[in-house]
Scaffold this motif. Sequence first.
Motif, short mmCIF file in Angstrom:
data_model
loop_
_atom_site.label_atom_id
_atom_site.label_comp_id
_atom_site.label_asym_id
_atom_site.label_seq_id
_atom_site.Cartn_x
_atom_site.Cartn_y
_atom_site.Cartn_z
N GLY A 171 -9.75 33.35 13.12
CA GLY A 171 -9.41 33.17 11.72
C GLY A 171 -8.45 32.01 11.50
N SER A 172 -8.28 31.66 10.24
CA SER A 172 -7.34 30.63 9.84
C SER A 172 -6.72 31.04 8.50
CB SER A 172 -8.04 29.28 9.73
OG SER A 172 -7.11 28.26 9.45
N HIS A 173 -6.17 32.25 8.48
CA HIS A 173 -5.62 32.80 7.25
C HIS A 173 -4.11 32.98 7.31
CE1 HIS A 173 -7.02 35.94 10.00
NE2 HIS A 173 -5.96 36.62 9.62
N SER A 174 -3.55 33.10 8.50
CA SER A 174 -2.11 33.27 8.65
C SER A 174 -1.72 32.85 10.07
CB SER A 174 -1.72 34.72 8.40
OG SER A 174 -0.34 34.88 8.61
N ILE A 175 -1.13 31.69 10.20
CA ILE A 175 -0.89 31.07 11.51
C ILE A 175 -0.32 32.03 12.56
CG2 ILE A 175 0.45 29.30 12.72
CD1 ILE A 175 -0.10 27.48 10.30
N PRO A 176 0.70 32.81 12.27
CA PRO A 176 1.21 33.64 13.36
C PRO A 176 0.28 34.80 13.75
CG PRO A 176 2.60 33.88 11.39
CD PRO A 176 1.53 32.88 11.08
N TYR A 177 -0.72 35.10 12.92
CA TYR A 177 -1.58 36.26 13.17
C TYR A 177 -3.05 35.90 13.38
CZ TYR A 177 2.28 39.35 12.08
OH TYR A 177 3.48 40.00 12.10
N ASN A 178 -3.42 34.65 13.26
CA ASN A 178 -4.84 34.27 13.33
C ASN A 178 -5.55 34.75 14.58
OD1 ASN A 178 -4.88 32.94 10.87
ND2 ASN A 178 -4.30 30.99 11.76
N SER A 179 -4.89 34.70 15.71
CA SER A 179 -5.55 35.04 16.97
C SER A 179 -5.57 36.54 17.25
CB SER A 179 -4.87 34.31 18.13
OG SER A 179 -3.54 34.77 18.26
N LYS A 180 -4.85 37.32 16.43
CA LYS A 180 -4.77 38.75 16.71
C LYS A 180 -5.05 39.61 15.48
CE LYS A 180 0.26 38.46 16.31
NZ LYS A 180 1.53 38.65 17.00
N SER A 181 -5.84 39.08 14.55
CA SER A 181 -6.11 39.84 13.34
C SER A 181 -7.47 39.48 12.77
CB SER A 181 -5.03 39.57 12.29
OG SER A 181 -5.10 38.23 11.83
N ILE A 182 -7.89 40.28 11.81
CA ILE A 182 -9.10 40.03 11.03
C ILE A 182 -8.62 39.82 9.60
CG2 ILE A 182 -11.25 41.02 10.15
CD1 ILE A 182 -11.36 40.44 13.14
N GLY A 183 -8.95 38.68 9.01
CA GLY A 183 -8.55 38.37 7.64
C GLY A 183 -9.63 38.80 6.66
#
Length: 111
Positions: free
Chosen positions: A31-43
């Motif tokens: 994802g590319s929705h929230s830099i600190p969470y992109n690699s560990k979340s689903i936006g």
Amino acid sequence: MNQKNWEDIGYQFLVGEDGNIYEGRGWGKHGSHSIPYNSKSIGICMIGNFVGHNPNAAAIKAVQDLIKYGVAIGKIQENYKLLGHRQTTQTSCPGDSLYQLIQTWPKWSSI
């Protein structure tokens, strides 16, 4: 996308008040929705302005069903934490009303 010159939408999924789920990047793409969470979340983006009112029942059900489906197919961990966008980056998203609503959902986390 145009302002930031992105090639793709940042969210994995978008949900309309028609109850439809639209694929952005999908399950398998970073994802590319929230830099600190992109690699560990689903936006998941709910389409609309939810500052003064909640999304309709069809949109809410679609998001909840999408999350359940993601857990069922192993794309979302069973012990996931639900966060609003404003908890991960400086933004007013998802709007005050929707933010208050998701705080009542199972697995919402104050972080």
